[in-house]
Design a protein around this motif. Structure first.
Motif, PDB file in Angstrom:
ATOM      1  N   GLY A  40      -8.609 -10.781  -5.692  1.00  0.00           N
ATOM      2  CA  GLY A  40      -8.318 -11.099  -7.083  1.00  0.00           C
ATOM      3  C   GLY A  40      -8.513  -9.896  -7.987  1.00  0.00           C
ATOM      4  O   GLY A  40      -7.758  -9.678  -8.932  1.00  0.00           O
ATOM      5  N   SER A  41      -9.528  -9.088  -7.699  1.00  0.00           N
ATOM      6  CA  SER A  41      -9.775  -7.830  -8.428  1.00  0.00           C
ATOM      7  C   SER A  41     -10.182  -6.767  -7.422  1.00  0.00           C
ATOM      8  O   SER A  41     -11.014  -7.019  -6.548  1.00  0.00           O
ATOM      9  N   ASP A  42      -9.590  -5.609  -7.547  1.00  0.00           N
ATOM     10  CA  ASP A  42      -9.863  -4.477  -6.649  1.00  0.00           C
ATOM     11  C   ASP A  42      -9.995  -3.243  -7.535  1.00  0.00           C
ATOM     12  O   ASP A  42      -9.011  -2.740  -8.062  1.00  0.00           O
ATOM     13  N   VAL A  43     -11.244  -2.744  -7.705  1.00  0.00           N
ATOM     14  CA  VAL A  43     -11.518  -1.711  -8.708  1.00  0.00           C
ATOM     15  C   VAL A  43     -12.272  -0.548  -8.085  1.00  0.00           C
ATOM     16  O   VAL A  43     -13.207  -0.751  -7.298  1.00  0.00           O
ATOM     17  N   ASN A  44     -11.860   0.664  -8.445  1.00  0.00           N
ATOM     18  CA  ASN A  44     -12.613   1.860  -8.082  1.00  0.00           C
ATOM     19  C   ASN A  44     -13.692   2.114  -9.122  1.00  0.00           C
ATOM     20  O   ASN A  44     -13.423   2.073 -10.333  1.00  0.00           O
ATOM     21  N   ILE A  45     -14.906   2.359  -8.664  1.00  0.00           N
ATOM     22  CA  ILE A  45     -16.019   2.660  -9.563  1.00  0.00           C
ATOM     23  C   ILE A  45     -16.054   4.171  -9.768  1.00  0.00           C
ATOM     24  O   ILE A  45     -16.193   4.937  -8.805  1.00  0.00           O
ATOM     25  N   GLY A  87     -20.480  14.251 -14.655  1.00  0.00           N
ATOM     26  CA  GLY A  87     -20.577  15.077 -13.457  1.00  0.00           C
ATOM     27  C   GLY A  87     -22.003  15.512 -13.186  1.00  0.00           C
ATOM     28  O   GLY A  87     -22.827  15.591 -14.106  1.00  0.00           O
ATOM     29  N   GLY A  88     -22.301  15.808 -11.926  1.00  0.00           N
ATOM     30  CA  GLY A  88     -23.634  16.275 -11.568  1.00  0.00           C
ATOM     31  C   GLY A  88     -24.028  15.865 -10.162  1.00  0.00           C
ATOM     32  O   GLY A  88     -23.205  15.367  -9.383  1.00  0.00           O
ATOM     33  N   THR A 115     -22.726  16.327  -5.006  1.00  0.00           N
ATOM     34  CA  THR A 115     -22.393  16.703  -6.374  1.00  0.00           C
ATOM     35  C   THR A 115     -20.977  16.218  -6.679  1.00  0.00           C
ATOM     36  O   THR A 115     -20.043  16.498  -5.927  1.00  0.00           O
ATOM     37  N   VAL A 116     -20.845  15.489  -7.751  1.00  0.00           N
ATOM     38  CA  VAL A 116     -19.553  14.917  -8.113  1.00  0.00           C
ATOM     39  C   VAL A 116     -19.132  15.437  -9.482  1.00  0.00           C
ATOM     40  O   VAL A 116     -19.967  15.848 -10.291  1.00  0.00           O
ATOM     41  N   VAL A 171     -14.418   9.209  -7.965  1.00  0.00           N
ATOM     42  CA  VAL A 171     -14.568   7.839  -7.463  1.00  0.00           C
ATOM     43  C   VAL A 171     -15.821   7.769  -6.596  1.00  0.00           C
ATOM     44  O   VAL A 171     -15.948   8.487  -5.599  1.00  0.00           O
ATOM     45  N   ILE A 172     -16.743   6.897  -6.985  1.00  0.00           N
ATOM     46  CA  ILE A 172     -18.005   6.746  -6.254  1.00  0.00           C
ATOM     47  C   ILE A 172     -17.879   5.684  -5.166  1.00  0.00           C
ATOM     48  O   ILE A 172     -18.352   5.861  -4.045  1.00  0.00           O
ATOM     49  N   ALA A 173     -17.257   4.557  -5.497  1.00  0.00           N
ATOM     50  CA  ALA A 173     -17.151   3.450  -4.549  1.00  0.00           C
ATOM     51  C   ALA A 173     -15.984   2.557  -4.967  1.00  0.00           C
ATOM     52  O   ALA A 173     -15.397   2.723  -6.042  1.00  0.00           O
ATOM     53  N   ASN A 174     -15.674   1.611  -4.088  1.00  0.00           N
ATOM     54  CA  ASN A 174     -14.634   0.616  -4.366  1.00  0.00           C
ATOM     55  C   ASN A 174     -15.262  -0.768  -4.243  1.00  0.00           C
ATOM     56  O   ASN A 174     -15.996  -1.045  -3.293  1.00  0.00           O
TER      57      ASN A 174
END
Length: 251
Positions: A27-32, A37-38, A144-145, A150-153
């Motif tokens: 129903g919902s599919d979202v990238n977190i 940054g850091g 480091t990002v 994108v951290i997670a889905n």
């Protein structure tokens, strides 16, 4: 003479069935996404974890941003005090209107800096925008990002949607709200009720029209996103007669 049986004519609705294969989707599919940054100093999520909306799943090093916030807070406090003193002096006639305006502008600038510093610090805490299950995690603690990484889905499968493509003829016969039945090979003989939520106004390259069906996931027979679903549309063919006059004869 040929004997025949005569019965009364009855106006009724005729039904036809349309069976198609579609793909069941979340129903919902979202990238977190990380808005700052850091270096990630804490990770609070792994695939399969259920997270409520607003839960913190990662924290980014915030030492410099905390220092910036303290500096912005000090500037705000000073600008506020300066404005209060200038207003009092203006009432006494010690300063003119231009000096008062400068104090007001300085306070507004300091207030804006404080708001930005608070937001930058808050962005170091990566939160989930929806409630759902962590599907994949792209980074680990210590990585480091950059900003907007994108951290997670996360997916919400409490409600599901099924996408199918129908022909031109069927696209004009279907209506939003039409009830459908969805079946899968995983649960033979089990049907899941759903309804048509949208019908595309434009055909794709194959000259078919995408249809989206919404349905609630079952607790006794749970479905997963990515499965195939057999969708049965129940179409009603309506006939409108202005008059009907039949003679009954039997020979």
């Amino acid at each position: 003479a040929i004997p025949v049986i005569v019965t009364s004519a009855v106006i009724t609705d005729l039904q036809s069935e349309l069976n198609l294969i579609g793909t069941i989707m979340a129903g919902s599919d979202v990238n977190i996404v990380a808005e700052a940054g850091g270096r990630i100093i804490r990770m609070n999520a792994k695939p399969g974890d259920y997270k409520s909306a607003g839960s913190v799943i990662a924290e980014i090093d915030s030492e410099f941003r905390r220092a910036s916030l303290q500096n912005a807070q000090a500037g705000y406090d000073k600008a506020k005090s300066d404005l209060q003193r200038t207003e009092a002096m203006f009432k006494e006639g010690v300063v003119n209107a231009m000096q008062l305006d400068q104090a007001k502008y300085g306070f507004q600038a300091a207030e804006a800096q404080l708001i930005m510093a608070k937001r930058q610090l808050r962005d170091t805490r990566v939160t989930t925008p929806i409630s759902g299950i962590i599907n994949t995690r792209m980074v680990d603690r210590g990585a480091t990002v950059g900003m907007n990484a994108v951290i997670a889905n996360i997916v919400d499968i409490s409600t599901l949607k099924v996408k199918v493509n129908v022909s031109e003829k069927d696209a004009f016969e279907l209506r939003i709200g039409d009830k459908v039945e969805v079946m899968t090979d995983v649960y033979p003989g089990i049907t899941f009720p759903g309804s048509v939520m949208s019908i595309a106004p434009k055909a794709d390259d194959a000259h078919t029209y995408p249809i989206e069906i919404r349905m609630k996931n079952s607790t006794t027979h749970p479905l997963k996103a990515g499965m195939f679903g057999k969708v049965k549309f129940k179409q009603i063919i309506l006939f409108d007669f202005n008059w009907l006059d039949l003679d009954r004869k039997s020979t």
